[in-house]
Design an enzyme around this catalytic site. Structure first.
Site, PDB file in Angstrom:
ATOM      1  N   LYS A 215       0.819  -1.223   0.000  1.00  0.00           N
ATOM      2  CA  LYS A 215       0.000   0.000   0.000  1.00  0.00           C
ATOM      3  C   LYS A 215       0.848   1.267   0.000  1.00  0.00           C
ATOM      4  CE  LYS A 215      -4.292  -1.976   1.508  1.00  0.00           C
ATOM      5  NZ  LYS A 215      -5.341  -2.146   2.525  1.00  0.00           N
TER       6      LYS A 215
ATOM      7  N   ARG B 275      -3.587 -10.234   4.825  1.00  0.00           N
ATOM      8  CA  ARG B 275      -3.946 -10.239   3.399  1.00  0.00           C
ATOM      9  C   ARG B 275      -2.733  -9.755   2.608  1.00  0.00           C
ATOM     10  NH1 ARG B 275      -5.995  -6.858  -0.503  1.00  0.00           N
ATOM     11  NH2 ARG B 275      -7.580  -7.729  -1.867  1.00  0.00           N
TER      12      ARG B 275
END
Ligand code: PT1
Length: 278
Positions: A222, A256
């Site tokens: 991210k 995840r």
């Protein structure tokens, strides 16, 4: 049994932290050369993640990255359902990353074991659709919507605000008959959060872990890592692994991740040296 999540006819054992492998079934990830998803290529990637040690595969047909637009429901169904059906047939534990009630219903019919909703089952009909099956659900916190969520995120205390939101969604799940042992919670790193908010949430994970339901986190690649390391998305593996370990140390049970084999290895080493979560 504590530490085990009921996922339809299966169970997900969380007594040790596990990795959820990311399978984006979008034309920019698995193109057939044109506008469509190459189902065989997607299946191949999913099965490789399973061999690499992913406990569950998260199938998503709509990007929720900052700035992304929604995908029409018929297009999302076309992308997701064939892949889910085939993975279930092959015995893979399957999560479906969706927010639309129609896709939730179709995913459950195709045998999905977990509904992973970045909107936290807030779209009209989503909660009822999820409750109509026996699959587990993951309710995530997001401020705003993917298109615009990074423009000006703002909180009183981000950890307290996220906790209040997640408590409300947990309550909503229980009210429609989704039992507590089928619910996962996720603070939604990067979803309407500045780098500072993400840092506070990471430091506040123990508070969220004390709520009860197992904590799932998505930190892999991210843009927070761009703020921390200056790296482009294809060079964020080391940073992602550092965040994964920090999350497990804070009480996260499901990580995840895109880079499954590497993430599984760091969790194995962490467990072997007897650190939190092992
Ligand atoms: C997540 C998650 C998800 N993340 C759950 N599902 C994504 N449960 C999709 C960036 O800042 O964390 N938890 N499904 C991917 N979303 C993002 C968000 C991707 C932010 C990238 C960024 O770069």
């Amino acid at each position: 049994m504590p530490g085990v999540v009921r996922c339809a006819d299966r169970e997900l054992d969380l007594r040790s932290p596990v990795v959820m492998g990311v399978l984006n079934v979008t034309p920019d990830s698995f193109s057939d050369g044109g506008r469509f998803v190459d189902v065989d290529a997607a299946l191949h990637a999913a099965l490789q993640m399973q061999r690499d040690g992913a406990a569950i595969i998260d199938v998503g047909g709509e990007s929720t990255r900052p700035g992304s637009d929604p995908v029409p429901v018929d297009e999302e169904l076309r992308r997701v359902v064939p892949v889910v059906r085939e993975l279930v047939r092959r015995g893979v534990l399957v999560s479906v990353d969706t927010s639309k009630p129609e896709v939730i219903t179709a995913a459950l019919e195709a045998g999905a074991h977990l509904i992973n909703d970045v909107y936290g089952l807030r779209l009209p009909g989503a909660l009822e659709a999820a409750a109509s099956g026996r699959a587990a659900v993951c309710v995530m916190h997001m401020q705003g919507e993917p298109r615009s969520m990074q423009r000006s995120p703002s909180y009183g205390n981000v950890v307290d605000d996220v906790e209040v939101f997640l408590r409300g969604r947990l309550e909503a799940c229980l009210e429609v008959g989704i039992e507590a042992d089928r619910v996962l919670i996720d603070p939604g790193f990067g979803f309407g959060k500045t780098a500072e908010h993400n840092l506070q949430l990471l430091q506040g994970l123990p508070q969220l872990a004390r709520m009860g339901p197992p904590l799932l986190v998505g930190l892999s690649r991210k843009s927070w890592l761009a703020a921390l390391t200056g790296r482009p998305v294809e060079e964020r593996l080391a940073g992602s692994l550092a965040l994964a370990l920090a999350a497990v140390d804070g009480g996260a049970r499901i990580i995840r991740a895109h880079d499954v084999s590497q993430t599984v290895d760091v969790l194995k080493v962490w467990a072997a040296i007897g650190r939190r979560g092992s």
